[in-house]
Scaffold this active site. Structure first.
Site, mmCIF file in Angstrom:
data_model
loop_
_atom_site.group_PDB
_atom_site.id
_atom_site.type_symbol
_atom_site.label_atom_id
_atom_site.label_comp_id
_atom_site.label_asym_id
_atom_site.label_seq_id
_atom_site.Cartn_x
_atom_site.Cartn_y
_atom_site.Cartn_z
ATOM 1 N N HIS A 261 -49.418 42.649 -35.673
ATOM 2 C CA HIS A 261 -50.865 42.698 -35.507
ATOM 3 C C HIS A 261 -51.283 43.631 -34.386
ATOM 4 C CE1 HIS A 261 -48.826 39.474 -33.317
ATOM 5 N NE2 HIS A 261 -49.535 39.910 -32.309
ATOM 6 N N CYS A 262 -50.323 44.117 -33.577
ATOM 7 C CA CYS A 262 -50.682 44.861 -32.361
ATOM 8 C C CYS A 262 -50.280 46.327 -32.410
ATOM 9 C CB CYS A 262 -50.043 44.195 -31.137
ATOM 10 S SG CYS A 262 -50.734 42.583 -30.720
ATOM 11 N N LEU A 263 -48.975 46.582 -32.393
ATOM 12 C CA LEU A 263 -48.515 47.952 -32.151
ATOM 13 C C LEU A 263 -49.004 48.974 -33.172
ATOM 14 C CD1 LEU A 263 -44.919 47.673 -30.701
ATOM 15 C CD2 LEU A 263 -47.128 47.584 -29.567
ATOM 16 N N VAL B 256 -51.695 48.886 -34.759
ATOM 17 C CA VAL B 256 -53.152 48.806 -34.850
ATOM 18 C C VAL B 256 -53.842 49.217 -33.555
ATOM 19 C CG1 VAL B 256 -55.098 47.229 -35.211
ATOM 20 C CG2 VAL B 256 -53.028 47.009 -36.615
ATOM 21 N N ASP B 257 -53.423 48.611 -32.447
ATOM 22 C CA ASP B 257 -54.172 48.747 -31.194
ATOM 23 C C ASP B 257 -54.355 50.177 -30.706
ATOM 24 O OD1 ASP B 257 -54.255 46.052 -31.408
ATOM 25 O OD2 ASP B 257 -52.949 45.628 -29.697
#
Length: 416
Positions: A256-258, A260-261
């Site tokens: 959910h992070c790398l 996307v962010d």
């Protein structure tokens, strides 16, 4: 205090339970009725909060889960921990917007709203605050308080409450109240001068990892072509006690992070400045193609053994995006499985962290990594080295292994 934690996923549930454990009366709010029913029954789906701990919080009366927005009335502090996905490269903040409108209906003078969802710099002041003001009729910084405190979930070495917590506010009073709340939950809080700083800090943290993983992934591809063992080179570089942080290659970046962010900042820079964030975009391109490289290496290995990939039986080990995780979001295993299936392979997948019967979203036959299953495969691909895998058994029984994690050895094993 009366606390609302909106969003009961991997970020919100640990925060809600921890807040209940330190003495607050906590309402865990989520629009997913099935999820709420699981929580009310004491069944946790989040690794950082096991079911006995959840049931203890429920039994104490300090924590409750609900999908009824009427239960939010009277909160002192509300924390927003909802998803912020990308849709075709554009940040989707509809979950924040919807949550802000719901909380705005129950916002009262003196209360505080804190955003924890990862997003681009400016979201708290430019999006969240106006919605809260519009719906409530109150004025931020005058009638109510607000701030941003980025989540830092997911490290196996640092505990939830032992990880330093960044806190910020739209003004000094907001910062003071928000810091006071988190001081009771975390061992260390770190105040920063403004919500935009806190928002950008989170993006820096994840972009740092994303770019460095991309770098070693590209170097792994080049090193293999040059006949150099990338893992031995990384081990050698890691002996330097300063100026180096160890990153290792893999089949791609998921979660959910790398993936996307970093693109939040890229989008923001493009929208407001008209310039690209080239590092993030290059890193995204490299990591996006790592599953293709894994499949290409596997096809080459099968070809060298006189075996076409079409009709071959391929066993994928570890389908989640991260070590010992239960999360399949954006996992590179999906692309690997898709490519191999498209080439005509018979693809099977072993994922001990996902209960049998749960939908993985992958078009592969779920199996257990038994000696018979491993030995029956023409090739085994170790995508994620979960601790529940019997690695010596795999070494002994597999005809060929493409090891994407550098955990196996032997004449039948090739590393990425």
């Amino acid at each position: 205090m009366q606390i609302v934690v909106a969003g009961q996923g991997y970020v919100g549930l640990p925060l809600a339970v921890r807040a209940a454990e330190v003495g607050h009366l906590v309402v865990g709010y989520d629009v997913d009725l099935h999820r709420v029913q699981q929580l009310a029954a004491g069944q946790s789906y989040v690794r950082d909060v096991d079911s006995p701990r959840l049931r203890a919080a429920l039994d104490s009366g300090a924590y409750s889960a609900t999908a009824d927005s009427a239960a939010l009335t009277g909160f002192d502090i509300a924390v927003i921990t909802v998803p912020t996905p990308l849709r075709d490269g554009v940040p989707d903040l509809t979950y924040i917007e919807s949550c802000a409108r719901t909380l705005g209906e129950h916002l009262r003078p003196g209360a505080a709203v804190v955003l924890e969802s990862t997003t681009y710099p400016g979201t708290t002041e430019e999006l969240l605050l106006p919605i809260l003001e519009e719906v409530s009729g109150l004025k931020g910084g005058v009638d109510f308080l607000a701030g941003f405190s980025p989540e830092r979930i997911g490290n196996k070495r640092w505990s939830f409450d032992g990880t330093p917590k960044l806190v910020s506010g739209i003004d000094a009073k907001s910062l003071d109240v928000i810091k006071g709340f988190y001081d009771g939950i975390f061992e260390t809080t770190v105040p920063v001068p403004g919500t935009k700083v806190a928002e950008l800090a989170k993006l820096i943290e994840n972009t740092f990892r994303f770019v460095n993983i991309s770098m070693v992934n590209e170097m792994a591809m080049l090193a293999a072509s040059l006949g150099v063992n990338i893992w031995e080179a990384i081990d050698a570089a890691a002996t330097k006690p300063f100026g180096f942080t160890r990153f290792t290659p893999g089949p791609g970046v998921g979660g959910h992070c790398l993936p996307v962010d970093p693109m939040f900042f890229s989008w923001k820079a493009q929208q407001e400045l008209g310039v690209p964030f080239r590092f993030a975009e290059l890193a995204a391109d490299v990591n996006r193609h790592m599953p293709d490289y894994v499949v290409r290496r596997l096809v080459e290995a099968l070809d060298s053994r006189g075996m076409p990939v079409s009709g071959s039986r391929i066993l994928l080990l570890g389908l989640t995006y991260k070590y010992n995780a239960t999360d399949l979001r954006n996992s590179p295993s999906a692309r690997v499985a898709e490519l191999l299936t498209g080439l005509g392979a018979e693809v099977r997948g072993a994922e001990p962290n996902i209960p049998d019967g749960d939908d993985t979203g992958l078009n592969v036959l779920r199996v257990d990594a038994t000696p018979d299953e491993v030995s029956a495969a023409d090739a085994v691909v170790l995508l994620m080295d979960h601790p529940r895998f019997d690695l010596p058994m795999i070494e002994e029984n597999a005809a060929y292994v493409l090891d994407c994690r550098n955990r196996l050895s032997g004449a039948n094993v090739e590393t990425l």
